[in-house]
Design a protein around this motif. Sequence first.
Motif, PDB file in Angstrom:
ATOM      1  N   PRO A  13       0.820  -1.205   0.000  1.00 30.02           N
ATOM      2  CA  PRO A  13       0.000   0.000   0.000  1.00 30.02           C
ATOM      3  C   PRO A  13       0.865   1.273   0.000  1.00 30.02           C
ATOM      4  N   ASP A 113      -2.681   5.515   0.570  1.00 29.17           N
ATOM      5  CA  ASP A 113      -3.568   4.588   1.283  1.00 29.17           C
ATOM      6  C   ASP A 113      -3.543   4.815   2.788  1.00 29.17           C
ATOM      7  N   PHE A 114      -2.363   5.111   3.316  1.00 32.10           N
ATOM      8  CA  PHE A 114      -2.200   5.317   4.754  1.00 32.10           C
ATOM      9  C   PHE A 114      -1.283   6.507   4.999  1.00 32.10           C
ATOM     10  N   VAL A 133      -0.611  -3.647   7.252  1.00 30.56           N
ATOM     11  CA  VAL A 133      -1.826  -2.875   6.951  1.00 30.56           C
ATOM     12  C   VAL A 133      -2.476  -3.227   5.621  1.00 30.56           C
ATOM     13  N   LYS A 134      -1.857  -4.099   4.836  1.00 22.60           N
ATOM     14  CA  LYS A 134      -2.327  -4.315   3.461  1.00 22.60           C
ATOM     15  C   LYS A 134      -3.748  -4.849   3.392  1.00 22.60           C
ATOM     16  N   HIS A 136      -6.214  -3.751   4.997  1.00 25.12           N
ATOM     17  CA  HIS A 136      -7.160  -2.713   5.420  1.00 25.12           C
ATOM     18  C   HIS A 136      -7.214  -1.526   4.462  1.00 25.12           C
ATOM     19  N   VAL A 137      -6.678  -1.697   3.260  1.00 26.80           N
ATOM     20  CA  VAL A 137      -6.727  -0.617   2.267  1.00 26.80           C
ATOM     21  C   VAL A 137      -8.188  -0.281   1.957  1.00 26.80           C
ATOM     22  N   SER A 140     -11.863   2.538   6.858  1.00 24.54           N
ATOM     23  CA  SER A 140     -11.659   3.658   7.780  1.00 24.54           C
ATOM     24  C   SER A 140     -11.157   3.089   9.107  1.00 24.54           C
ATOM     25  N   TYR A 142      -7.732   2.901  12.241  1.00 19.94           N
ATOM     26  CA  TYR A 142      -6.463   3.312  12.836  1.00 19.94           C
ATOM     27  C   TYR A 142      -5.977   2.160  13.691  1.00 19.94           C
ATOM     28  N   SER A 163      -5.595   5.163   8.160  1.00 18.22           N
ATOM     29  CA  SER A 163      -5.947   5.055   6.743  1.00 18.22           C
ATOM     30  C   SER A 163      -6.409   6.419   6.248  1.00 18.22           C
TER      31      SER A 163
END
Length: 264
Positions: A13, A113-114, A133-134, A136-137, A140, A142, A163
């Motif tokens: 991301p 993305d973030f 984090v990939k 959660h792309v 909404s 944290y 995000s």
Amino acid sequence: RVTTTTTIPGPTPKLFCWSHLQLDSYEEALIKFQLARRSSIFACNGYAVISTKKVVIGNIDGADVYTWYNPAKTSTMGKYGMNGQKTDSFLNTGTFLEAWGSLMDSGVIWAYDFVVKVDPDAVFFPDRLRQHVKGHVGASVYFPNCGKYGSGAKLYGSLEVFSVPALKAYQGRVHDCENLPWQGWGEDYYMQHCMDMIGVQSVPDFNQVGDHRCVAAPCTDWTKVAFHDFKVPADWEACFNQAIGPQTTTPPTTKPPPPPPSTP
């Protein structure tokens, strides 16, 4: 308000990473060292350093890299429980309210993305964060990163990951958040309370940071995204080298991203 449809190069991301630099402090040497070796926030897809003056922090491909100018008062140290204060760290919320406002108003961050706020004394690896984090792309979310306390996951400010949809939600309700009684709070405490209040999903990640203020971890712990705190460049570099191991000490062959605009 400025918007952008820029296509961001580099791995996914897409991360926009930033630090706030306290001038005339140990942080200057750390930021300049990290830029010189293209590490920490300077290994993200995009980056910015925000300070109370516009100063040169280094050079990339013959172009000077400047901080973003963000006027703010000097932070004072808090004492938990005194006058309603919720932290023993710096009472820095006002400074960071201005910084977050500058980032959002610039429009630069919306193509990513973030967005990741990184303390200058954190040894941070963007490539590791992408793996965390990939999944959660587009959501909404944290990521609270301290599980030390029985009262629930806490957001510790050495590394704060949001995000872009979460920050869009924040932008839409920033005045509601600014009406919280934040004057006795640290910035991380404020951001967590704000995110929870406006309905951004909390995704705890207790493998995100090795931080002695929460749960420490050796720099050899490959599961961690960052290690905190290392206030001297030699100590910072020693942790970095321990983390990457001898097999990856060859300088990267990929070209670093160009410097961002000098002012938002």
